[in-house]
Design an enzyme around this catalytic site. Structure first.
Site, PDB file in Angstrom:
ATOM      1  N   ASP A 202       0.836  -1.214   0.000  1.00 59.49           N
ATOM      2  CA  ASP A 202       0.000   0.000   0.000  1.00 59.49           C
ATOM      3  C   ASP A 202       0.869   1.263   0.000  1.00 59.49           C
ATOM      4  OD1 ASP A 202      -1.889   1.989   0.522  1.00 59.49           O
ATOM      5  OD2 ASP A 202      -2.370   1.291   2.551  1.00 59.49           O
ATOM      6  N   HIS A 374      -3.962   4.712   6.541  1.00 58.67           N
ATOM      7  CA  HIS A 374      -2.846   4.138   5.787  1.00 58.67           C
ATOM      8  C   HIS A 374      -1.510   4.387   6.485  1.00 58.67           C
ATOM      9  CE1 HIS A 374      -5.431   3.322   2.305  1.00 58.67           C
ATOM     10  NE2 HIS A 374      -6.064   4.410   2.703  1.00 58.67           N
TER      11      HIS A 374
END
EC number: 3.1.-.-
Lengths: 558, 558
Positions: A202, A374
């Site tokens: 990610d 994130h």
């Protein structure tokens, strides 16, 4: 500037082929295809939300072209978590073949099934959990817990005869997660020991220095704001953010307020989350919003959708006094959410509207009421160091995010030639511990637009942009087929160009004259005559109005 | 939710009337009208830039309606500084009457005159400076230096028999300004002693806590980035930000690089700034960008426009390889500018494009390369305390900014009933030390669209939005006037709706049938028949395509 497409070679036996179909060079429609020995494993199948240069589009899907003739080869689709950009395109994939098996955690599959139900599809599913192993043909899967802004997210280790791949899905490394479910660094350490040949990671926050603050840090802020609120409290957030909602529920309970959910997706998702045990709601705390109006105003918290200023969502409608609940003086509105780029004007319009009604609006810019889901740069470094992957393919992000992530990998000692900067359709082959780019597919955007999928093209969107910026002018003339003589018209209709069609009276004789000239020169073909009309009015509009609307000329024979 | 309009009473003698025409509830088109004894003084006359819901619009002007029949009463227009949102509408005002006198500082008037030249207007001007007094009828003006993101900005104290008004224009209170020209707090103190009856104060950053950092703090960052840059450096910023450009010039000079200006407005404004002595350029530092290509790559800094991602500006064109200068590996691009809400996607698209080309992109999110030009909350408190105004009218900002500013005023002890939250067209009368709202004018948006001013209406913009989101379907049928029988058609043309007009073949017989039915019922009127067409195709498109395009039916008699 997409890379030039070129075909990959036929896949050699003993090689694993990895092809991201979405999520590289964009934030959304994440989807990656793994191929080994003729079989395909898919990880995630999400949608992308359109930007302002894609007007009218509802959703954007990954381009299924490379797999559409190979549906029978798909052994399964692993869904890492329940966000739209990871599960939203599943209905469109299953429309092509309904019995493709879906694998995911309990919450992920529940949210996917709710979505599929709207498409009247009942899928084949296998619920998996962290620590669980599954074998799909040559693909050995091991699921690993990761922490994200939705519960029950999973990374997946994929073991094949050609090597191992760890795909993180979306994740961060909150060290004090609300549900105690950490991103499982112990397993990362073990997988690192075993050897990770390729790391799909990610990149969303790779260009953010440092560490994402803990979700837990929001609780005290919510608590304080709700404690001091004199009248009603309205909190808006993402309808999938179970932990954020949990903190609102806890703060409400602490201050003797009941909670009413507002907005279809909020009600649906929280019902699912509570049923599955991801959301803990004290007995008797929830109340239907219609009944909530009978409570004293300092005894209620509304939990609603619309934190991105979406015009049809509850919060925008409240700000426009177009909802049963009308905010006013003394009410408190908390936007406990990020501000997704592109939504700024819409969100600020909502904040202004609410402020004008007298509400006290608390948002990211004036209080810590949001943290990202994130991993920031500091967290990613931990991952690279503990895993020591041989090759890295940053996924999930715009090019600058992928680039920043690749640089982090290199900072930890991974050679530049082993960090792959790809885009959608980049074909990566893994063999003998080496991953390399062997092809570039030519993929497009697949637009869902009303009931159509993939019918609207970029040319249509260009038309819409021209129409939206400049409007159109249509000119209709009926001519005698034999003589070319004008029987009726020119009739001119414009929309979005000028307040009054009367402005076009001046050009009508010019068009008639041009057509008569053409007819005298023997032109009879209606298309050729329509081009005469186009040139005449086009030039006139450009000079007179300094605009370039779409010109729609039509010459009809009668 | 604008306030309900109501007419103010006739202006009493001895009363000062203050009416903002723009800049309240929005960031832009700042303009305020002061009336005393039949004469009008105007402060600022700016433009507003359109948002995404105003497609195709070039500029938005203040609504001149309240003054358009009173142009002969205007004694002058004071321009506080040279930004577009304060001077941009001057050409449109002077088009109505060319000899309205303009007052402003040297740089402000030079920039205004350059703009007027494009409109072929040579204005009457009076250059003023801080400390200067001017008397225009009953309006006594005193100009006070303020610091902002453009040099030579002025506040203005307006003395009238009805009381005094201090209007700040845009300002901040950098205590170490690059040019040493402080916001003149000593004069503010003196004016406070004298008594300020009404304070019109910049609200842009009123909701930002603390203090705006000094412009000077950017210099070392620019210096460091430029020192380490291996190849070319491209800096993008606002073309009016003379001090930012000065710091780029200083850093370039310190590292032996020459500077080339790129972009029409950058070249024009910096020529003006240098000519007037606001920009100090070492002898031989500047170079034409065409010649700069002969220099070694580590000897050049390009100073360009396009920091907001504007598609036609230099930086976007570079990112698209649509400019003679093509950025590449090892080049450094610095976006030394704010990111104006609404421009995020465009700016990130440019950043991504440049990153993809190999450039190192330095921007606000990863380095201190921008500070705001407006006073934050902490600075505004200083102003309220030193001035002690009797009444406050926050201007320049969205409603939430005005509200935050009013709260700051109240925090310093100004009573809530003496802080006025207004909007455009709010009429405020000042008499005997008391300012109060006495009316609300009904003002609109005046759109500049191509060559037209005020022709395009909100209805046209609504049409454009529908066209832009949904496209249109036009249906043309030629019928016999006497019998209603169809001679030609239905002809269907759609744009932005479906890839292929063939999709409409199905509905043609339905339209024909509906028209035949109507004809049989005796309907002959073309408009009534066109409504039959509209209903038939509209329903079909909604059901079949789940879209609501604009339907343009046309029944022509022949």
């Amino acid at each position: 500037m997409p890379m030039n497409p070129y075909d990959p070679p036929a896949l050699e036996s003993g090689t694993l082929r990895v092809t991201p179909l979405g999520g590289l060079g964009e934030v959304g429609r994440n989807m990656t295809v793994f191929e080994f020995d003729g079989k395909l494993l898919i990880v995630d199948c999400g949608v992308l939300f359109p930007e302002e240069h894609q007007p009218g589009v509802d959703l954007i899907l990954p381009d299924f072209e490379p797999i559409k003739d190979r549906l029978d080869d798909i052994v399964g689709v692993v869904l890492t978590h329940g966000h739209e950009d990871h599960i939203g395109a599943v209905p469109y994939l299953l429309r092509m073949k309904r019995d493709i098996p879906l694998l995911g955690s309990g919450l992920t599959l529940a949210l996917t099934e709710a979505k599929l139900k709207e498409h009247r599809i009942k899928p084949y599913t296998l619920t998996v959990a962290e620590g669980q192993h599954e074998q799909l043909g040559d693909f050995g899967l091991e699921f690993v817990a990761v922490n994200h802004s939705i519960p029950d997210a999973l990374a997946v280790m994929i073991r094949t005869p050609a090597g191992t791949v760890l795909a993180t899905g979306d994740f961060k490394m909150d060290q004090l997660p609300l549900d105690g479910r950490l991103t499982d660094l112990r397993s990362f350490a073990r997988l690192g020991e075993e050897g990770v040949d390729l790391f799909l990671v990610d990149s969303t926050n790779a260009d953010v220095p440092g560490f994402t603050p803990t979700e837990r840090s929001i609780g005290p802020v919510l608590d304080q704001v709700i404690a001091k609120a004199p009248r009603r409290v309205i909190v808006a957030s993402f309808s999938s953010h179970v932990h954020r909602v949990q903190q609102v529920i806890d703060a409400a309970a602490a201050h003797g307020r009941r909670v009413a959910f507002l907005g279809r997706s909020m009600v649906r998702n929280m019902t699912i989350a509570e049923d599955l045990g991801y959301l803990t709601v004290p007995e008797g705390l929830l109340i239907d919003y219609k009944k909530a109006r009978d409570l004293p105003e300092d005894r209620i918290v509304y939990m609603s959708t619309g934190s991105q200023g979406e015009p049809m969502a509850v919060l925008s409608r409240m700000a426009n006094l177009d909802h049963e609940i009308e905010p006013g003086e003394g009410d408190t509105v908390i936007l406990a959410s990020s501000l997704i780029p592109g939504n700024e004007n819409a969100v600020y319009r909502v904040i202004d509207g609410l402020t004008k009604l007298g509400a006290n609006v608390v948002h990211k810019a004036n209080a810590r009421v949001h943290v990202s889901g994130h991993a920031a740069a500091g967290e990613l470094l931990y991952c690279y160091n503990i895993l020591g992957p041989k090759n890295v393919l940053p996924i999930h992000g715009e090019f600058r995010h992928l680039m920043a992530n690749a640089k982090l990998a290199q900072d930890t000692g991974i050679p530049a030639e082993r960090t792959i900067l790809g885009e959608n359709g980049t074909v990566v082959d893994l063999k003998d511990g080496i991953a390399q780019v062997v092809g570039q597919l030519d993929l497009g955007f697949v637009y869902v637009d009303g009931s159509t999928v993939g019918e609207i093209t970029d040319a249509d969107l260009k038309d819409r942009r021209i129409l939206g910026e400049e409007g159109f002018v249509s000119v209709i003339v009926v001519v005698d087929a034999a003589t070319g003589r004008i029987i009726n018209g020119p009739d001119i209709h414009a929309r979005g160009v000028a307040e009054d069609d009367a402005v076009f009276e001046d050009v009508k004789p010019k068009i008639a004259a041009a057509l008569t000239d053409a007819a005298h020169s023997g032109v009879r073909d209606p298309y050729a005559l329509s081009q005469v009309v186009r040139r005449t009015i086009g030039r006139w509009v450009n000079q007179k109005l300094r605009r370039r609307p779409m010109i729609v000329p039509l010459v009809i024979e009668a």
